[in-house]
Design a protein around this motif. Structure first.
Motif, PDB file in Angstrom:
ATOM      1  N   ASP A  48       0.854  -1.194   0.000  1.00  0.00           N
ATOM      2  CA  ASP A  48       0.000   0.000   0.000  1.00  0.00           C
ATOM      3  C   ASP A  48       0.890   1.245   0.000  1.00  0.00           C
ATOM      4  N   GLN A  49       1.990   1.156   0.719  1.00  0.00           N
ATOM      5  CA  GLN A  49       2.900   2.310   0.807  1.00  0.00           C
ATOM      6  C   GLN A  49       4.345   1.835   0.657  1.00  0.00           C
ATOM      7  N   GLN A  50       5.150   2.616  -0.057  1.00  0.00           N
ATOM      8  CA  GLN A  50       6.591   2.341  -0.120  1.00  0.00           C
ATOM      9  C   GLN A  50       7.313   3.518   0.538  1.00  0.00           C
ATOM     10  N   ARG A  51       8.201   3.177   1.449  1.00  0.00           N
ATOM     11  CA  ARG A  51       8.944   4.261   2.119  1.00  0.00           C
ATOM     12  C   ARG A  51      10.200   4.646   1.344  1.00  0.00           C
ATOM     13  N   LYS A  52      10.680   3.727   0.511  1.00  0.00           N
ATOM     14  CA  LYS A  52      11.881   4.025  -0.294  1.00  0.00           C
ATOM     15  C   LYS A  52      11.684   3.506  -1.703  1.00  0.00           C
ATOM     16  N   GLY A  53      10.547   3.880  -2.307  1.00  0.00           N
ATOM     17  CA  GLY A  53      10.275   3.415  -3.667  1.00  0.00           C
ATOM     18  C   GLY A  53      11.369   3.928  -4.608  1.00  0.00           C
ATOM     19  N   ARG A  54      11.783   3.055  -5.513  1.00  0.00           N
ATOM     20  CA  ARG A  54      12.875   3.416  -6.427  1.00  0.00           C
ATOM     21  C   ARG A  54      12.383   3.513  -7.856  1.00  0.00           C
ATOM     22  N   GLY A  55      12.915   4.495  -8.590  1.00  0.00           N
ATOM     23  CA  GLY A  55      12.644   4.606 -10.009  1.00  0.00           C
ATOM     24  C   GLY A  55      13.873   4.178 -10.794  1.00  0.00           C
ATOM     25  N   ARG A  56      13.797   4.310 -12.099  1.00  0.00           N
ATOM     26  CA  ARG A  56      14.964   4.037 -12.932  1.00  0.00           C
ATOM     27  C   ARG A  56      16.028   5.064 -12.631  1.00  0.00           C
ATOM     28  N   LEU A  57      17.276   4.720 -12.939  1.00  0.00           N
ATOM     29  CA  LEU A  57      18.391   5.668 -12.882  1.00  0.00           C
ATOM     30  C   LEU A  57      18.556   6.263 -11.486  1.00  0.00           C
ATOM     31  N   GLY A  58      18.273   5.455 -10.460  1.00  0.00           N
ATOM     32  CA  GLY A  58      18.495   5.871  -9.079  1.00  0.00           C
ATOM     33  C   GLY A  58      17.526   6.942  -8.587  1.00  0.00           C
ATOM     34  N   ARG A  59      16.436   7.148  -9.314  1.00  0.00           N
ATOM     35  CA  ARG A  59      15.487   8.176  -8.895  1.00  0.00           C
ATOM     36  C   ARG A  59      14.531   7.633  -7.824  1.00  0.00           C
ATOM     37  N   THR A  60      13.872   8.572  -7.144  1.00  0.00           N
ATOM     38  CA  THR A  60      12.912   8.192  -6.102  1.00  0.00           C
ATOM     39  C   THR A  60      11.535   8.013  -6.739  1.00  0.00           C
ATOM     40  N   TRP A  61      10.765   7.072  -6.213  1.00  0.00           N
ATOM     41  CA  TRP A  61       9.387   6.892  -6.672  1.00  0.00           C
ATOM     42  C   TRP A  61       8.478   6.971  -5.450  1.00  0.00           C
ATOM     43  N   VAL A  62       7.548   7.909  -5.482  1.00  0.00           N
ATOM     44  CA  VAL A  62       6.671   8.141  -4.327  1.00  0.00           C
ATOM     45  C   VAL A  62       5.404   7.290  -4.452  1.00  0.00           C
ATOM     46  N   THR A  63       5.064   6.539  -3.378  1.00  0.00           N
ATOM     47  CA  THR A  63       3.820   5.756  -3.363  1.00  0.00           C
ATOM     48  C   THR A  63       2.985   6.227  -2.175  1.00  0.00           C
ATOM     49  N   VAL A  64       1.961   7.023  -2.451  1.00  0.00           N
ATOM     50  CA  VAL A  64       1.098   7.578  -1.401  1.00  0.00           C
ATOM     51  C   VAL A  64       0.096   6.498  -0.974  1.00  0.00           C
ATOM     52  N   PRO A  65       0.005   6.187   0.348  1.00  0.00           N
ATOM     53  CA  PRO A  65      -0.915   5.122   0.781  1.00  0.00           C
ATOM     54  C   PRO A  65      -2.346   5.361   0.284  1.00  0.00           C
ATOM     55  N   GLY A  66      -2.981   4.304  -0.156  1.00  0.00           N
ATOM     56  CA  GLY A  66      -4.388   4.381  -0.577  1.00  0.00           C
ATOM     57  C   GLY A  66      -4.593   4.927  -1.980  1.00  0.00           C
ATOM     58  N   LEU A 157      -0.145  11.813  -6.870  1.00  0.00           N
ATOM     59  CA  LEU A 157       0.974  12.536  -7.483  1.00  0.00           C
ATOM     60  C   LEU A 157       1.817  13.282  -6.460  1.00  0.00           C
ATOM     61  N   PRO A 158       3.129  13.191  -6.609  1.00  0.00           N
ATOM     62  CA  PRO A 158       4.001  13.973  -5.739  1.00  0.00           C
ATOM     63  C   PRO A 158       3.853  15.467  -6.055  1.00  0.00           C
ATOM     64  N   PRO A 159       4.297  16.363  -5.141  1.00  0.00           N
ATOM     65  CA  PRO A 159       4.178  17.793  -5.422  1.00  0.00           C
ATOM     66  C   PRO A 159       4.854  18.168  -6.743  1.00  0.00           C
ATOM     67  N   GLN A 160       4.255  19.125  -7.453  1.00  0.00           N
ATOM     68  CA  GLN A 160       4.747  19.551  -8.771  1.00  0.00           C
ATOM     69  C   GLN A 160       6.247  19.858  -8.761  1.00  0.00           C
ATOM     70  N   ASN A 161       6.728  20.467  -7.647  1.00  0.00           N
ATOM     71  CA  ASN A 161       8.128  20.926  -7.655  1.00  0.00           C
ATOM     72  C   ASN A 161       9.144  19.780  -7.610  1.00  0.00           C
ATOM     73  N   VAL A 162       8.698  18.526  -7.264  1.00  0.00           N
ATOM     74  CA  VAL A 162       9.663  17.425  -7.300  1.00  0.00           C
ATOM     75  C   VAL A 162       9.515  16.578  -8.572  1.00  0.00           C
ATOM     76  N   LEU A 163       8.544  16.949  -9.400  1.00  0.00           N
ATOM     77  CA  LEU A 163       8.334  16.155 -10.619  1.00  0.00           C
ATOM     78  C   LEU A 163       9.328  16.549 -11.710  1.00  0.00           C
ATOM     79  N   ARG A 164       9.902  15.541 -12.364  1.00  0.00           N
ATOM     80  CA  ARG A 164      10.793  15.815 -13.501  1.00  0.00           C
ATOM     81  C   ARG A 164      10.003  15.912 -14.786  1.00  0.00           C
ATOM     82  N   PHE A 165       8.845  15.269 -14.777  1.00  0.00           N
ATOM     83  CA  PHE A 165       8.044  15.148 -15.992  1.00  0.00           C
ATOM     84  C   PHE A 165       6.598  15.265 -15.520  1.00  0.00           C
TER      85      PHE A 165
END
Ligand code: BTN
Length: 274
Positions: A48-66, A157-165
């Motif tokens: 349901d929630q990831q505290r250290k979700g990972r993206g490609r290329l060492g990026r962070t991936w945010v998983t908001v519970p629910g 969605l994570p806050p706009q200011n941390v989005l790369r795309f």
């Protein structure tokens, strides 16, 4: 979403064991440990929630519970896939994106496409990311961990200011917010189908047919250590994919080039005219 709801909703799919976690660091890490300790093919980790979700290329991936789907499927390459590891292994990363595209289109009527290699876009915004990681013994691939994150609710969605795309969600694009376990069922059914034809031309055809920017002018940038976009590597018209998933471009001078890594953007028209 919980263990029993998942088991119920996913019943009948040819999965091995299912493990649900209310919160963990990364489903890919838990699935990787499980693979090392003998997970069967098609074992599934869902959180349901990831505290250290990972993206490609060492990026962070945010998983908001629910709000989101975050899962990893353990896939054990067959002897035939292992024999063609050089060409076939990269197809596992396309597999996730192809499956999500088909599921979003068939069940939610969303015009999904794949931003090479494996981001899924709707309306030009990212709705899903895929992180495929292989385990090896020497030169033999022993497992692929196929990790997929999908934004379901608008608050995923994570806050706009941390989005790369720019990002979007299934709710934003379709107006509905279906049960996450049901979306998961649709995606897993597609993964299991496309996995069964991973070696066949029809799989590459589907990956290519679903590409965003096909036939358009794009630029390819290198990836730096920190995951930031780096130097311009190539620009050209996006022609399609090689059998190993490499991106084929035709440069303005008519040369055809293939690239196995990097990040693509639509090339601004004014930059092309310069
Ligand atoms: C990307 O867009 O860079 C890939 C994102 C992949 C996210 C998924 S969520 C489930 C799995 N666990 C992770 O830590 N990452 C993948």
């Amino acid at each position: 979403m919980d263990q029993s709801n998942l088991e119920q909703t996913l019943s009948g799919l040819p999965l091995a064991e299912i493990r649900f976690y209310p919160s963990l660091e990364s489903t890919n890490d838990v699935a990787a440990d499980w693979a090392l300790s003998g997970a069967q093919d098609a074992s599934l980790v869902v959180a349901d929630q990831q505290r250290k979700g990972r993206g490609r290329l060492g990026r962070t991936w945010v998983t908001v519970p629910g709000m989101a789907l975050a899962f990893s499927l353990v896939l054990l390459p067959t002897a035939q896939e292992r024999a063609h590891a050089q060409t076939i292994l990269s197809r596992f990363s396309g597999l996730g994106a192809v499956a999500v595209c088909h599921a979003l289109r068939t069940h939610y009527h969303l015009p999904a496409s794949i931003k090479w290699p494996n981001d899924v876009l709707v309306a030009g915004k990212k709705i899903c990311g895929v992180l495929a990681e292989a385990q090896w013994i020497g030169s033999r691939p022993t497992a692929v961990i196929l990790g997929i994150g999908v934004n379901i609710g608008a608050r995923a969605l994570p806050p706009q200011n941390v989005l790369r795309f720019p990002a979007t969600s299934l709710q934003t694009e379709s107006g509905i917010s279906p049960a996450r376990s049901l979306v998961l069922r649709h995606i897993l059914a597609e993964i299991l189908h496309w996995r069964s034809v991973l070696m066949a031309p029809v799989f590459m055809q589907s990956w290519q047919d679903n590409l965003a920017y096909l036939g358009e002018w794009v630029q390819l940038t290198a990836i730096t250590q920190s995951g930031e976009p780096g130097a311009l590597v190539a620009q050209g018209r996006l022609l399609g994919l090689d059998p190993d998933g490499a991106l084929r471009l035709r440069t303005p001078t008519g040369q055809e080039l293939s690239h196995r890594s990097g990040e693509i953007q639509l090339r601004p028209v004014d930059s092309f005219l310069k």
